[in-house]
Enzyme design. Structure first.
Site, PDB file in Angstrom:
ATOM      1  N   LYS A  22       8.789  -6.584  12.663  1.00 31.92           N
ATOM      2  CA  LYS A  22       8.274  -6.351  11.309  1.00 31.92           C
ATOM      3  C   LYS A  22       8.617  -7.536  10.401  1.00 31.92           C
ATOM      4  CE  LYS A  22       8.914  -1.350  11.964  1.00 31.92           C
ATOM      5  NZ  LYS A  22       9.537  -0.113  11.417  1.00 31.92           N
ATOM      6  N   TYR A  36       0.046   3.176  11.260  1.00 31.15           N
ATOM      7  CA  TYR A  36       0.974   4.280  10.993  1.00 31.15           C
ATOM      8  C   TYR A  36       0.256   5.574  10.617  1.00 31.15           C
ATOM      9  CZ  TYR A  36       5.335   1.525  11.230  1.00 31.15           C
ATOM     10  OH  TYR A  36       6.414   0.788  11.657  1.00 31.15           O
ATOM     11  N   PHE A  39       7.086   8.451   2.385  1.00 32.15           N
ATOM     12  CA  PHE A  39       7.333   7.002   2.439  1.00 32.15           C
ATOM     13  C   PHE A  39       6.156   6.215   2.996  1.00 32.15           C
ATOM     14  CE2 PHE A  39       9.200   9.059   6.210  1.00 32.15           C
ATOM     15  CZ  PHE A  39       8.515   8.407   7.223  1.00 32.15           C
ATOM     16  N   ARG A  55      18.337  -2.286  16.689  1.00 36.72           N
ATOM     17  CA  ARG A  55      18.587  -1.829  15.309  1.00 36.72           C
ATOM     18  C   ARG A  55      20.075  -1.622  15.051  1.00 36.72           C
ATOM     19  NH1 ARG A  55      13.666   2.518  15.509  1.00 36.72           N
ATOM     20  NH2 ARG A  55      11.957   1.191  14.762  1.00 36.72           N
ATOM     21  N   ASN A  65      14.030  -1.688   9.304  1.00 33.56           N
ATOM     22  CA  ASN A  65      14.618  -1.548  10.644  1.00 33.56           C
ATOM     23  C   ASN A  65      14.040  -2.527  11.669  1.00 33.56           C
ATOM     24  OD1 ASN A  65      12.200  -0.276  11.043  1.00 33.56           O
ATOM     25  ND2 ASN A  65      13.049   1.720  11.566  1.00 33.56           N
ATOM     26  N   HIS A  94       9.244  -2.393  15.694  1.00 27.46           N
ATOM     27  CA  HIS A  94       8.481  -1.198  16.047  1.00 27.46           C
ATOM     28  C   HIS A  94       8.265  -1.169  17.556  1.00 27.46           C
ATOM     29  CE1 HIS A  94       5.203   1.689  16.409  1.00 27.46           C
ATOM     30  NE2 HIS A  94       4.644   0.814  17.217  1.00 27.46           N
ATOM     31  N   GLU A 107      -2.193   1.631  20.251  1.00 31.57           N
ATOM     32  CA  GLU A 107      -1.665   0.514  19.455  1.00 31.57           C
ATOM     33  C   GLU A 107      -2.028  -0.834  20.073  1.00 31.57           C
ATOM     34  OE1 GLU A 107       2.014   3.159  17.593  1.00 31.57           O
ATOM     35  OE2 GLU A 107       2.500   1.576  19.024  1.00 31.57           O
TER      36      GLU A 107
HETATM   37  P1  ATP Z   1       8.499   2.687  14.555  1.00 29.48           P
HETATM   38  O1  ATP Z   1       7.257   3.563  14.642  1.00 29.48           O
HETATM   39  O2  ATP Z   1       8.435   1.685  13.428  1.00 29.48           O
HETATM   40  O3  ATP Z   1       8.860   2.088  15.880  1.00 29.48           O
HETATM   41  P2  ATP Z   1      10.126   4.995  14.846  1.00 29.48           P
HETATM   42  O4  ATP Z   1       9.131   5.400  15.880  1.00 29.48           O
HETATM   43  O5  ATP Z   1      11.564   4.880  15.275  1.00 29.48           O
HETATM   44  O6  ATP Z   1       9.737   3.613  14.184  1.00 29.48           O
HETATM   45  P3  ATP Z   1       8.770   6.698  12.966  1.00 29.48           P
HETATM   46  O7  ATP Z   1       9.118   8.104  12.733  1.00 29.48           O
HETATM   47  O8  ATP Z   1       7.541   6.375  13.753  1.00 29.48           O
HETATM   48  O9  ATP Z   1      10.055   5.983  13.608  1.00 29.48           O
HETATM   49  O10 ATP Z   1       8.702   5.990  11.549  1.00 29.48           O
HETATM   50  C1  ATP Z   1       8.006   4.771  11.404  1.00 29.48           C
HETATM   51  C2  ATP Z   1       8.748   3.898  10.418  1.00 29.48           C
HETATM   52  O11 ATP Z   1       8.749   4.520   9.137  1.00 29.48           O
HETATM   53  C3  ATP Z   1      10.221   3.688  10.729  1.00 29.48           C
HETATM   54  O12 ATP Z   1      10.440   2.643  11.636  1.00 29.48           O
HETATM   55  C4  ATP Z   1      10.784   3.360   9.368  1.00 29.48           C
HETATM   56  O13 ATP Z   1      10.602   1.981   9.054  1.00 29.48           O
HETATM   57  C5  ATP Z   1       9.930   4.191   8.450  1.00 29.48           C
HETATM   58  N1  ATP Z   1      10.626   5.427   8.105  1.00 29.48           N
HETATM   59  C6  ATP Z   1      10.840   6.476   8.912  1.00 29.48           C
HETATM   60  N2  ATP Z   1      11.518   7.435   8.264  1.00 29.48           N
HETATM   61  C7  ATP Z   1      11.736   6.964   7.006  1.00 29.48           C
HETATM   62  C8  ATP Z   1      12.377   7.466   5.848  1.00 29.48           C
HETATM   63  N3  ATP Z   1      12.953   8.653   5.850  1.00 29.48           N
HETATM   64  N4  ATP Z   1      12.394   6.676   4.751  1.00 29.48           N
HETATM   65  C9  ATP Z   1      11.834   5.477   4.734  1.00 29.48           C
HETATM   66  N5  ATP Z   1      11.194   4.928   5.797  1.00 29.48           N
HETATM   67  C10 ATP Z   1      11.156   5.660   6.911  1.00 29.48           C
HETATM   68 MG    MG Z   2       7.065   5.431  15.509  1.00 29.20          MG
END
Ligand code: ATP
Ligand code: MG
Length: 137
Positions: free
Chosen positions: A9, A49, A57, A102, A112, A115, A126
């Site tokens: 990211k 997303y 968020f 992470r 974080n 992805h 994706e």
């Molecule tokens: P990613 O899809 O980015 O690999 P992930 O699969 O671990 O991450 P997801 O639940 O898909 O987690 O959430 C996507 C992204 O949204 C997270 O990586 C994070 O950057 C953001 N995110 C998730 N939860 C929160 C939250 N509570 N507040 C702010 N941002 C969040």
């Molecule tokens: Mg995810």
């Protein structure tokens, strides 16, 4: 062979973590089959997303993903989807184990740095969203 979509990211790119993260996947033994640096539009980030569109968020997340260069990649190997997620660590870096990307390199959930696709269906979708078939080596 199994493939997954991995993206560094904008925060990870800006912090100079490309080589650190790419080298972890290389050292593990996974094979890089596509890579490019792109600045996604907000509309593109919303597509990426789309599963999270009801979350509070969502808008901030899409603004952030489109705020600068993202290193988009496809990695290949047995079990790469699940193991890639294991290497990345929990969504919230405060809960990620040390030794994960992470856990070692990030502090807050909104920054974080990386992805990874969360399953075979999302990996397929994706990869198709971010890459044309010709870009996959
Ligand atoms: P990613 O899809 O980015 O690999 P992930 O699969 O671990 O991450 P997801 O639940 O898909 O987690 O959430 C996507 C992204 O949204 C997270 O990586 C994070 O950057 C953001 N995110 C998730 N939860 C929160 C939250 N509570 N507040 C702010 N941002 C969040
Ligand atoms: Mg995810």
């Amino acid at each position: 062979l199994e493939r997954t979509f991995i993206a560094i990211k904008p925060d990870g790119v800006q912090r100079g973590l490309i080589s650190e993260i790419v080298s972890r996947f290389e050292r593990k033994g996974f094979k890089l089959v596509a890579i490019k640096l792109v600045v996604p539009s907000k509309e593109f980030a919303q597509k990426h997303y789309h599963d999270l569109k009801e979350r509070p968020f969502f808008s901030g997340l899409c603004d952030f993903l489109s705020s600068g260069p993202v290193l988009a990649m496809v990695w290949e190997g047995e079990g790469v989807i699940k193991y890639g997620r294991k290497m990345i660590g929990a969504t919230d870096p405060a809960k990620s184990e040390p030794g994960t990307i992470r856990g070692d390199l990030a502090v807050v959930v909104g920054r974080n740095i990386i992805h990874g696709s969360d399953g075979p269906e999302t990996a397929k979708d994706e990869i198709a969203l971010w890459f044309t078939p010709k870009e996959l080596v």
